[in-house]
Design a protein around this motif. Structure first.
Motif, short mmCIF file in Angstrom:
data_model
loop_
_atom_site.label_atom_id
_atom_site.label_comp_id
_atom_site.label_asym_id
_atom_site.label_seq_id
_atom_site.Cartn_x
_atom_site.Cartn_y
_atom_site.Cartn_z
N LYS A 1 4.70 -14.72 24.89
CA LYS A 1 5.40 -13.54 24.36
C LYS A 1 4.43 -12.64 23.59
CE LYS A 1 9.65 -12.35 21.88
NZ LYS A 1 10.85 -12.90 21.19
N TRP B 1 2.22 -10.88 26.16
CA TRP B 1 3.00 -9.83 26.82
C TRP B 1 3.13 -8.61 25.91
CZ3 TRP B 1 7.82 -7.99 25.09
CH2 TRP B 1 8.46 -7.11 25.97
N ARG C 1 1.75 -4.83 26.74
CA ARG C 1 2.70 -3.72 26.78
C ARG C 1 2.32 -2.61 25.81
NH1 ARG C 1 9.28 -4.20 25.92
NH2 ARG C 1 9.77 -2.03 26.49
#
Length: 347
Positions: free
Chosen positions: A166, A169, A173
């Motif tokens: 997470k 990610w 992003r």
């Protein structure tokens, strides 16, 4: 000393990292070393070529950073060292004195730098994964700290693999700086990180540094030490039958080799294909020398089997599984250790 690049970064560190949880104030824990006791350990570690030092604001409630910072200022060139400290666990008072909110992270980096007496740390690490703060908030703060120059790199410690995924990610992003290192617990008595975390770190290019290679002192096989008798976490994590059987196997391998049990246990960690660096929390100069010797200690197939045969799966050790560990049973001995065990029974 052996040196490696940490993860896919250009940062070069010694494969042994000096752990400093035992340095600071005895008011925190009975087995903590004060400044006068800590200095010879730090000095000897540096003389052995260790350039990597691990700290946390939580250790001795900040006194650990103060002690290590003062010693370093006297005996070392700060820019030749790689200093890492961690944030997350409670320190001080107030509702926002813990966790990974932007407020706490920003306040904590400044406080750590003041205590250490330096303008920057080389790696600033999350001590765990804070499930109560949005990961975007946490990592925006970590990114800002790197961009401000207060930290050269960032890292993480002690979490589930999906939590690290997470974070990565979120970095992808938002264009945030990514962690270069995962600090995790691994030893002969605790190997759950082999299943997902270590392969994931290898795939994603993170360095892997290991703490507690002696299972919080259990694998030193000194069962009457102050640490083994007073450290609550040793009892919480390593009081089951399988862990004690692993400790006995470490003792058997060490006896046949004629070395200290710690050297055998640390060799197993240092020669693990998924490990880059190993933390050394030493109470004496001799214990530092033992870790250095472990770098060159190659274990045989029979020895590795003896060390590993008692291991069975258990709950992952982190902040969310305390008190929920599975009772474990060992496997029978094999090879040369069958005769060794039978001899002991007859005697």
């Amino acid at each position: 000393m052996q040196y490696i690049h940490l993860g896919q970064s250009g940062l070069k560190v010694s494969r042994l990292c000096l752990g400093t949880m035992n340095m600071g104030s005895k008011q925190w824990k009975p087995w903590i070393f004060d400044e006068a006791q800590s200095e010879p350990l730090i000095r000897h570690a540096l003389e052995q070529g260790i350039n990597f030092i691990d700290l946390a604001d939580f250790y001795s409630s900040g006194a650990g950073e103060e002690v290590v910072g003062r010693v370093i200022s006297r005996i070392a060139n700060r820019d030749e060292l790689v200093l890492t400290t961690k944030v997350g666990y409670p320190i001080g008072g107030g509702l926002n004195n813990q966790g990974h909110s932007r407020k706490h992270i920003m306040d904590s980096i400044d406080a750590s730098l003041r205590r250490l007496g330096t303008d920057y740390v080389d790696i600033y690490m999350l001590h765990y994964f804070d499930v109560n703060t949005p990961v975007e908030e946490t990592w925006a703060a970590m990114d800002a700290i790197v961009r401000s120059g207060k930290a050269r790199y960032v890292g993480v410690s002690t979490m589930y693999t999906w939590q690290l995924a997470k974070i990565l990610w979120c970095c992808e992003r938002n264009g945030f700086v990514k962690p270069i290192n995962m600090q995790l617990q691994l030893n002969c008595a605790y190997r759950e990180e082999e299943r997902e975390m270590i392969p994931f770190c290898r795939d994603q290019g993170l360095g892997v540094s290991v703490f507690s290679p002696l299972a919080r002192g259990l694998l030193s096989c000194d069962f009457n030490s102050v640490r083994n008798k007073t450290d609550f976490f040793t009892q919480e994590m390593y009081a089951d039958g399988a862990s004690l059987e692993v400790a006995q196997s470490v003792s058997r391998v060490a006896a046949l080799r004629g070395v200290m049990p710690a050297q055998v246990a640390q060799s197993w960690v240092l020669h693990h294909p998924g490990v880059d660096c190993m933390l050394v929390g030493a109470d004496s100069i001799a214990q530092i020398d033992t870790a250095v010797a472990a770098l060159e200690t190659e274990l045989s197939i029979d020895e590795r089997y003896e060390l590993e045969r008692n291991y069975t799966p258990c709950d992952v050790i982190n902040d969310y599984t305390a008190g929920k560990r599975i009772a474990r049973e060992p496997r029978p001995a094999q090879g040369i250790f069958i005769d060794e065990l039978n001899t002991r029974k007859i005697a």
